[in-house]
Design an enzyme around this catalytic site. Structure first.
Site, PDB file in Angstrom:
ATOM      1  NE  ARG A  85      -6.538   0.724  10.665  1.00 35.84           N
ATOM      2  CZ  ARG A  85      -5.618  -0.029  10.085  1.00 35.84           C
ATOM      3  NH1 ARG A  85      -5.873  -1.278   9.804  1.00 35.84           N
ATOM      4  NH2 ARG A  85      -4.439   0.464   9.784  1.00 35.84           N
TER       5      ARG A  85
ATOM      6  NE  ARG B 101       7.027  -1.671  10.520  1.00 25.81           N
ATOM      7  CZ  ARG B 101       5.917  -1.431   9.836  1.00 25.81           C
ATOM      8  NH1 ARG B 101       5.962  -0.768   8.696  1.00 25.81           N
ATOM      9  NH2 ARG B 101       4.761  -1.877  10.278  1.00 25.81           N
TER      10      ARG B 101
ATOM     11  CE  LYS C 156      -2.130  -1.020   3.791  1.00 21.85           C
ATOM     12  NZ  LYS C 156      -1.504  -2.306   4.076  1.00 21.85           N
TER      13      LYS C 156
ATOM     14  NE  ARG D 128       1.514  -6.070  11.443  1.00 25.56           N
ATOM     15  CZ  ARG D 128       2.615  -5.908  10.681  1.00 25.56           C
ATOM     16  NH1 ARG D 128       3.706  -6.592  10.941  1.00 25.56           N
ATOM     17  NH2 ARG D 128       2.616  -5.048   9.696  1.00 25.56           N
TER      18      ARG D 128
ATOM     19  NE  ARG E  37       7.278  -3.661   6.293  1.00 21.78           N
ATOM     20  CZ  ARG E  37       5.999  -3.308   6.200  1.00 21.78           C
ATOM     21  NH1 ARG E  37       5.556  -2.722   5.112  1.00 21.78           N
ATOM     22  NH2 ARG E  37       5.158  -3.565   7.171  1.00 21.78           N
TER      23      ARG E  37
END
Length: 190
Positions: A89, A134, A14, A146, A128
């Site tokens: 959401r 992260r 995204k 998630r 990533r």
């Protein structure tokens, strides 16, 4: 004016696509996460309200979030449109966003969802995690939760936008250019 809700599971691309589409169509990208961070960092009234809820472990009420988005939209009165990323959401949030845009004499034209197989998402996020540092991208169990949370919430929004013929699923696997081309096919018809 083209107003798009860009949706997809974690790792779908995204952020990458929002940047490309923002330039291609001269749209304003509104990332809810960025808006929250900006308001909290700059200690705006809305930011302090949001921080108070977050510090207590509560969800930020939709009214606070919508007011932040309203301020972002108002900062860009001459925009060709907006890409909303991270919001809505829930169906209630989708309704609130529709009402906000109606107040601006506009509307949400489409929800475009990047569709990517779960195993591809897990692989992307683990990669990533190695490069970004992260923590939420370094643990496979957290990643899978998630993704599951995304699907639990997405079905409701998918139905909301399908009811108005505004939902468009797009294959999110391939090169950045290939995915952009697929997204553009949808956006060009709006």
């Amino acid at each position: 004016m083209k107003n798009i809700v860009l949706f997809g599971p974690p790792g779908a691309g995204k952020g990458t696509q929002a940047e490309v589409l923002k330039e291609k169509y001269q749209l304003v990208h509104i990332s809810t996460g960025d808006v929250f961070r900006f308001n909290i960092k700059n200690q705006t009234e809305l930011g302090m309200m949001a921080k108070d809820f977050m510090d207590k472990g509560h969800l930020v009420p939709d009214t606070v979030t919508i007011n932040m988005l309203n301020a972002e939209v108002d900062k860009n009165p001459d925009a060709n449109g907006f890409i909303f990323d991270g919001f809505p959401r829930t169906a209630a949030q989708a309704e609130a966003l529709a009402n906000l845009m109606k107040e601006k004499n506009s509307q949400i034209n489409a929800m475009v969802a990047l569709e990517v197989d779960d195993e591809v998402l897990v692989g992307r996020l683990l990669e990533r995690g190695k490069s970004s540092g992260r923590a939420d991208d370094a643990n496979e169990a957290v990643i899978r939760e998630r993704i599951a949370e995304y699907y639990r919430k997405t079905d409701i929004l998918k139905e909301f936008y399908q009811a108005d013929n505004k939902y468009h699923g797009v294959n999110g696997v391939g090169s950045v250019a290939e995915i952009t081309a697929r997204l553009s096919e949808v956006i060009d018809t709006l």
